[in-house]
Motif scaffolding. Sequence first.
Motif, PDB file in Angstrom:
ATOM      1  N   ILE A   9      -3.741   7.313 -11.000  1.00 26.44           N
ATOM      2  CA  ILE A   9      -3.767   5.969 -11.570  1.00 26.44           C
ATOM      3  C   ILE A   9      -3.855   4.999 -10.404  1.00 26.44           C
ATOM      4  O   ILE A   9      -2.985   4.971  -9.536  1.00 26.44           O
ATOM      5  CB  ILE A   9      -2.481   5.682 -12.380  1.00 26.44           C
ATOM      6  N   ASN A  10      -4.933   4.244 -10.356  1.00 24.62           N
ATOM      7  CA  ASN A  10      -5.117   3.267  -9.291  1.00 24.62           C
ATOM      8  C   ASN A  10      -4.618   1.914  -9.774  1.00 24.62           C
ATOM      9  O   ASN A  10      -5.092   1.386 -10.783  1.00 24.62           O
ATOM     10  CB  ASN A  10      -6.590   3.183  -8.895  1.00 24.62           C
ATOM     11  N   VAL A  11      -3.672   1.382  -9.046  1.00 25.74           N
ATOM     12  CA  VAL A  11      -3.034   0.118  -9.424  1.00 25.74           C
ATOM     13  C   VAL A  11      -3.408  -0.915  -8.360  1.00 25.74           C
ATOM     14  O   VAL A  11      -3.039  -0.776  -7.200  1.00 25.74           O
ATOM     15  CB  VAL A  11      -1.506   0.277  -9.522  1.00 25.74           C
ATOM     16  N   ILE A  12      -4.127  -1.943  -8.791  1.00 26.68           N
ATOM     17  CA  ILE A  12      -4.764  -2.849  -7.838  1.00 26.68           C
ATOM     18  C   ILE A  12      -4.483  -4.305  -8.218  1.00 26.68           C
ATOM     19  O   ILE A  12      -4.420  -4.651  -9.393  1.00 26.68           O
ATOM     20  CB  ILE A  12      -6.294  -2.622  -7.833  1.00 26.68           C
ATOM     21  N   SER A  13      -4.331  -5.143  -7.217  1.00 28.25           N
ATOM     22  CA  SER A  13      -4.328  -6.586  -7.441  1.00 28.25           C
ATOM     23  C   SER A  13      -5.239  -7.228  -6.404  1.00 28.25           C
ATOM     24  O   SER A  13      -5.284  -6.813  -5.252  1.00 28.25           O
ATOM     25  CB  SER A  13      -2.922  -7.171  -7.367  1.00 28.25           C
ATOM     26  N   ASP A  64       0.865  -1.187   0.000  1.00 22.32           N
ATOM     27  CA  ASP A  64       0.000   0.000   0.000  1.00 22.32           C
ATOM     28  C   ASP A  64       0.898   1.233   0.000  1.00 22.32           C
ATOM     29  O   ASP A  64       1.514   1.563   1.009  1.00 22.32           O
ATOM     30  CB  ASP A  64      -0.905  -0.027   1.236  1.00 22.32           C
ATOM     31  N   LYS A  65       0.995   1.888  -1.161  1.00 22.77           N
ATOM     32  CA  LYS A  65       1.864   3.062  -1.239  1.00 22.77           C
ATOM     33  C   LYS A  65       1.463   3.940  -2.417  1.00 22.77           C
ATOM     34  O   LYS A  65       0.632   3.549  -3.251  1.00 22.77           O
ATOM     35  CB  LYS A  65       3.325   2.644  -1.368  1.00 22.77           C
ATOM     36  N   LYS A  66       2.082   5.108  -2.485  1.00 19.89           N
ATOM     37  CA  LYS A  66       1.812   6.034  -3.584  1.00 19.89           C
ATOM     38  C   LYS A  66       3.128   6.504  -4.181  1.00 19.89           C
ATOM     39  O   LYS A  66       4.055   6.878  -3.457  1.00 19.89           O
ATOM     40  CB  LYS A  66       0.994   7.231  -3.100  1.00 19.89           C
ATOM     41  N   VAL A  67       3.217   6.467  -5.500  1.00 11.39           N
ATOM     42  CA  VAL A  67       4.374   6.969  -6.233  1.00 11.39           C
ATOM     43  C   VAL A  67       3.865   8.000  -7.236  1.00 11.39           C
ATOM     44  O   VAL A  67       3.158   7.660  -8.179  1.00 11.39           O
ATOM     45  CB  VAL A  67       5.117   5.828  -6.967  1.00 11.39           C
ATOM     46  N   PHE A  78       4.943  -6.344 -11.781  1.00  7.87           N
ATOM     47  CA  PHE A  78       3.787  -5.542 -12.174  1.00  7.87           C
ATOM     48  C   PHE A  78       3.938  -4.104 -11.681  1.00  7.87           C
ATOM     49  O   PHE A  78       3.717  -3.139 -12.424  1.00  7.87           O
ATOM     50  CB  PHE A  78       2.515  -6.171 -11.605  1.00  7.87           C
ATOM     51  N   GLU A  79       4.343  -3.957 -10.441  1.00  8.72           N
ATOM     52  CA  GLU A  79       4.548  -2.622  -9.861  1.00  8.72           C
ATOM     53  C   GLU A  79       5.617  -1.849 -10.635  1.00  8.72           C
ATOM     54  O   GLU A  79       5.419  -0.671 -10.991  1.00  8.72           O
ATOM     55  CB  GLU A  79       4.961  -2.772  -8.395  1.00  8.72           C
TER      56      GLU A  79
END
Length: 216
Positions: A69-73, A10-13, A52-53
């Motif tokens: 951009i929401n990146v989800i798995s 859980d992070k933000k770049v 993927f990240e």
Amino acid sequence: MVNITSGLIDKKVKNMRFFLNYPKIEVDDEGEEIQQFAQEVNKSILNEVSIFEEVVIYTYCDEIIIGNINVISEYNVAFNRGNIVSIPMEFSQIIGLTDISNIYSYNYDFDLMKKITLEDIFKEDVDYEKIIQSYIMEEIYENYTSHITYDLYELMMESIYICEDPVFYFNGRDLVICISSFELTSQVCNLIEFTISFKKIKNILSDYALKNIFLY
């Protein structure tokens, strides 16, 4: 017994928000070889998440995109019985209203310490690629033609090709073939799953599948 817990990144770049769930597998067996195999499986899963990240960051880091951009798995434990697991895992990049997704699956037998393939599920003399392709074409014709144009339908039919190691999972009742839509056509962004009932193909299932995977 196989226990499955959740890991989370859980992070933000920059403007990319990552919320990556992934399975962590523990096996109730004190055998050193089985424990080592479980560690290798967990390492493989985490490696897929990390790749993927990294790909998402590399792809969008220098692009100017309005909004986040929401990146989800997310994953689902489809089967967990007799030290056999089948876990599909979906990776999504959500940009505005666009959802670009692809899927992996983790099918393992921890007693045999091996990855389960379609060759394990079908009898040796069965051309399972041809059979799966036939079922997929039939389902597209029955279920998708009312939602897509004829040109897109033709394109999908022409593009279908089942490789030797397609993404799949099973739940005891069905075999589910997963196709990331970009494998068929770039005009569809979401994932497509094709379900084949084990009852329909019972006569061509291997002894291994009948004994360990197919739930009557």
